[in-house]
Write an enzyme that holds these catalytic residues in place. Structure first.
Site, PDB file in Angstrom:
ATOM      1  N   GLY A 181     150.229  21.849  18.871  1.00  8.63           N
ATOM      2  CA  GLY A 181     148.840  21.782  18.373  1.00  8.63           C
ATOM      3  C   GLY A 181     148.201  23.169  18.755  1.00  8.63           C
ATOM      4  O   GLY A 181     148.759  24.245  18.965  1.00  8.63           O
TER       5      GLY A 181
ATOM      6  N   LEU B 172     152.723  17.419  11.948  1.00 11.28           N
ATOM      7  CA  LEU B 172     152.352  18.741  12.511  1.00 11.28           C
ATOM      8  C   LEU B 172     153.280  19.184  13.561  1.00 11.28           C
ATOM      9  O   LEU B 172     153.628  18.481  14.663  1.00 11.28           O
ATOM     10  CB  LEU B 172     150.831  18.453  13.310  1.00 11.28           C
ATOM     11  CG  LEU B 172     150.276  19.876  14.139  1.00 11.28           C
ATOM     12  CD1 LEU B 172     150.321  21.095  12.997  1.00 11.28           C
ATOM     13  CD2 LEU B 172     149.165  19.518  14.731  1.00 11.28           C
ATOM     14  N   ASP B 173     153.916  20.766  13.138  1.00 12.87           N
ATOM     15  CA  ASP B 173     154.818  21.151  14.387  1.00 12.87           C
ATOM     16  C   ASP B 173     156.045  20.319  14.595  1.00 12.87           C
ATOM     17  O   ASP B 173     156.685  20.372  15.479  1.00 12.87           O
ATOM     18  CB  ASP B 173     154.018  21.344  15.647  1.00 12.87           C
ATOM     19  CG  ASP B 173     152.882  22.434  15.711  1.00 12.87           C
ATOM     20  OD1 ASP B 173     152.871  23.148  14.612  1.00 12.87           O
ATOM     21  OD2 ASP B 173     151.992  22.247  16.319  1.00 12.87           O
ATOM     22  N   GLU B 174     156.453  19.398  13.640  1.00 14.51           N
ATOM     23  CA  GLU B 174     157.729  18.445  13.937  1.00 14.51           C
ATOM     24  C   GLU B 174     158.656  18.836  12.834  1.00 14.51           C
ATOM     25  O   GLU B 174     159.744  18.037  13.077  1.00 14.51           O
ATOM     26  CB  GLU B 174     157.058  17.208  13.690  1.00 14.51           C
ATOM     27  CG  GLU B 174     156.248  16.556  14.740  1.00 14.51           C
ATOM     28  CD  GLU B 174     157.110  16.265  16.136  1.00 14.51           C
ATOM     29  OE1 GLU B 174     158.052  16.734  16.320  1.00 14.51           O
ATOM     30  OE2 GLU B 174     156.168  16.069  17.013  1.00 14.51           O
TER      31      GLU B 174
END
Lengths: 278, 278, 278, 278
Positions: free
Chosen positions: B196, B222-224
């Site tokens: 995040g 997100l960011d995964e």
């Protein structure tokens, strides 16, 4: 079901991977891991194939030999046999200690047959782990006579490898020739920087910002043998030569153990003065 | 003589390497480099084969297709075609700058078709390199309307990949779905730590001794997405959050460029939420 | 409120820190950061003190001078003056490019006065950033005549430092003597390994598992000057010498930029053939 | 001549360094090493001063106390007293083994008073080094009853620090409160990534390209205490979760030993949820 490793080292030729893997397929051997490498500068081919199945070594290797070009080396390694090493030391314990501990807890799958020291300082540590320690003092002996005593002890154990875990004497060509490609040394510098004696003091004099360690096979040229592994650690102006010695210990032991681990797993091909690690 | 890369991604089966390399041999294609990997936890096989020779793509791929099991993916990449990317940015220049410089001097073999920014700060830098810059402000626009403008521009360039070089807005599932497995992002933390916003400030709050950066494919989480490359840098208590931001720049740009380089060389297989890099 | 840095370099003596910090206190200068170091092997004291307040340089330095022993060096640096550098290059762009980009976006707080090349290949890149490029070909010139042309250009800019960003010619003692402790070089090896020409090719021949780069001040002894920063990158048998050259670029540029950054922030003391970095 | 370390941790104020070093000077104590740090975000001052001379502790500390502002902590550590630790373990030997070996050869200047295990697997290893091993099984015991038995044993040894060398149980707030800022843990991930159980399996699931380890002081929040040291190791898609476990061992033991070494040398200040290491 057995697990064996086929090691191939030969002049490159068209279709080599196809031929070798075909033979594995024909013999109903399952390929668990396979790595190959061609050195295009010299035209040499290397392949390490982990196989699982029911092996008929004789017919399998006969097929392999027919498929390979002249000048090939191949070896079929039985992974169920634990390799045996003899360790040579002087006074410093960190590399020996790391190997003893890793053999003890199984991190290194190895049988330490014996430890030989030209000092007796590490006898007590070795014997804690129920491993025989041979103290062979060099005092009052010609170099050759001293080495011959060591050679006799080593040969009694028939080791796969000899590990110089901070053995602080230069070996003669005679000794090296007795154990070709079998002797692994840890040098306490980032080779080829600081060849020879007291490398940390040389490093301190030079004002380096990184120190390192190098594990290599021993050849007749001092600190010039094929490199297996290297690693480094950042230092700064606050480090005295003695601080560098101390800081270098963790790097030395990790590099030596890592190199030994790769050798024990038959991942290291020696080739000219280099290694190919598959 | 042409050079092409055969990429194979399929369920594992006995004899796959033999079959594929046989076909190459039969077509008189020389194997320059070959790497393969089997994920034994899922039984998936991956192979990347650099070939040299005279290609008849149609008959070669017909043979390959017959050899592979159901559910296979294969691709034959012509290395003579330079890949095309569109880069998306906000205000920070270090990642964009590194890619521009590497494309300029040939370190990255890539055609930068255009740069798109939701701010115009990096227009001047981009145009120094004679690359079109599209300023698409998000001010006063619904997220979807803004993204649609960007999508239109991107689709006009038909890029192989889209590089988020510090593009500081979260993309909608709609956007991501338009470019599956094509979007590469640099996240300024060692994922999955500090997912995040403002990861360096989170890292500073937590008192970490190492900061990092992660290049990954973008998915809807997100960011995964699948991680391509990561690297780190040591910090200490003297670093403010701003110092960490500054220190992190070299790590970010190096990780993103390295990830992009591997993707451009067709070394990266995406597989589930992971990458296999051959 | 101004911010200045007091740099002290003198023979060690009892009470030095007390004396210097007392004087700061007496002058109502606030210590923002302070670092000191004593080299006990030679008895030399180093101190870097970032101060904030209203400075009366004359009286402050008079007090400092009275407090310091004979043979002391001290300097009070005004941080509001941006330092000026001249960069020297040959054909490779990565180090120059990184410095240009970092000066452009403010990551390096420096004024690049000019770039001088013995080839003109990097003129276009330099001029993109509105910085003058001087092409001084060495063709048909005696070494001294060539260097004298360069010296004239450099002296016209009165730079604080000269950065050799892959300038591939050895400088004469005459040149070096003109700019003592001002010339910073990037050597593309982990010094003192692989001194001299073509270090990556030497490294490849030797079969190393790590490559590196070294930023150092230039003295008359080739590649022997005080080291400022070093870093490394792991390689393996698959790297050709050319691959090492390519892989080394990110290390080289990062090491050079980092060294330059520390020099520009007045953190680097040169001392004998070493550096102390506070 | 004795050697002692003055540790100061107090609100920042003008002239602190001057005042403290003046007092050292007045007491004819020679400053061997000095490091200080001001956290400008909170206005806290930290200083570690290694002193040599003839100490009158009472008058020296009286002077120091008068010089420091309200709310200050200071401590004068006698370096001639070797610190004592108790180590807690479960089944894994690598961290215990490394500390045992380093204490044995003097790399760590520490007295290992005892090892406590909730399994007896490491009794034999511990006793090789003539150190008492206490087996306190948790079987059939409430958590608090189990911990109380451990607390009783620990308190009998009056250790300076308690080292959790892969102790695989979460400690209750009651236990932690008994030994504030004294318990050091090694967590087998790069915190704050992969908090909690089986971090290598979490890392493998996530497909990371780097694994790490974190040494930290233990507080009531699981894996959230002040970080002392962290390090990492690169991995790739070929690593199974078990391979990561094995590869992580060298990182874990090195990070824990390094953190312990810094704590034993009184270099670590705990401050909020962070550490300052001077």
């Amino acid at each position: 079901m057995e697990r064996k490793i086929l090691l191939t080292d030969c002049p490159d030729a068209q279709g080599l991977i196809a031929k070798i893997t075909n033979i594995c397929y024909k013999h109903q051997l399952n390929i668990i891991h396979n790595n190959e490498y061609v050195d295009h500068s010299t035209g040499q081919f290397f392949m390490r194939t982990e196989l699982e199945g029911i092996f008929n070594d004789e017919t399998f290797l006969m097929d392999i030999d027919q498929a390979l070009p002249a000048g090939s080396h191949r070896n079929l390694v039985d992974t169920s046999r634990r390799k045996r090493v003899v360790i040579m030391v002087t006074k410093e314990s960190h590399c020996l200690g790391d190997i003893l501990m890793k053999a003890y807890d199984g991190s290194l799958d190895v049988d330490i047959a014996a430890v030989i020291g030209n000092h007796d300082k590490l006898a007590a540590l070795t014997e804690k782990f129920d491993i025989p320690f041979h103290f062979v003092s060099h005092e009052g002996l010609e170099r050759e006579a001293h080495e011959n005593q060591i050679i006799d002890i080593i040969e009694g154990y028939e080791p796969d490898h000899i590990v110089l875990a901070k053995f602080m004497r230069v070996l003669t060509p005679n000794f090296v020739a007795r154990f070709p490609r079998k002797i692994i040394n840890i040098h306490h510098s980032f080779l080829p920087a600081f060849i020879g004696a007291r490398p940390y003091h040389q490093a301190w004099e030079r004002g380096v910002k990184i120190i390192g360690a190098t594990a290599h096979f021993v050849t007749n040229d001092l600190d010039e043998g094929p490199i297996i592994d290297q690693n480094v650690k950042h230092v700064d102006h606050t480090f005295s030569a003695e601080d560098m010695v101390k800081a270098g210990r963790d790097v030395e032991k990790t590099v030596l153990s890592n190199a030994l681990s790769q050798v024990l797993e038959d991942k290291v091909f020696v080739y000219g003065n280099k290694t190919v690690i598959l």
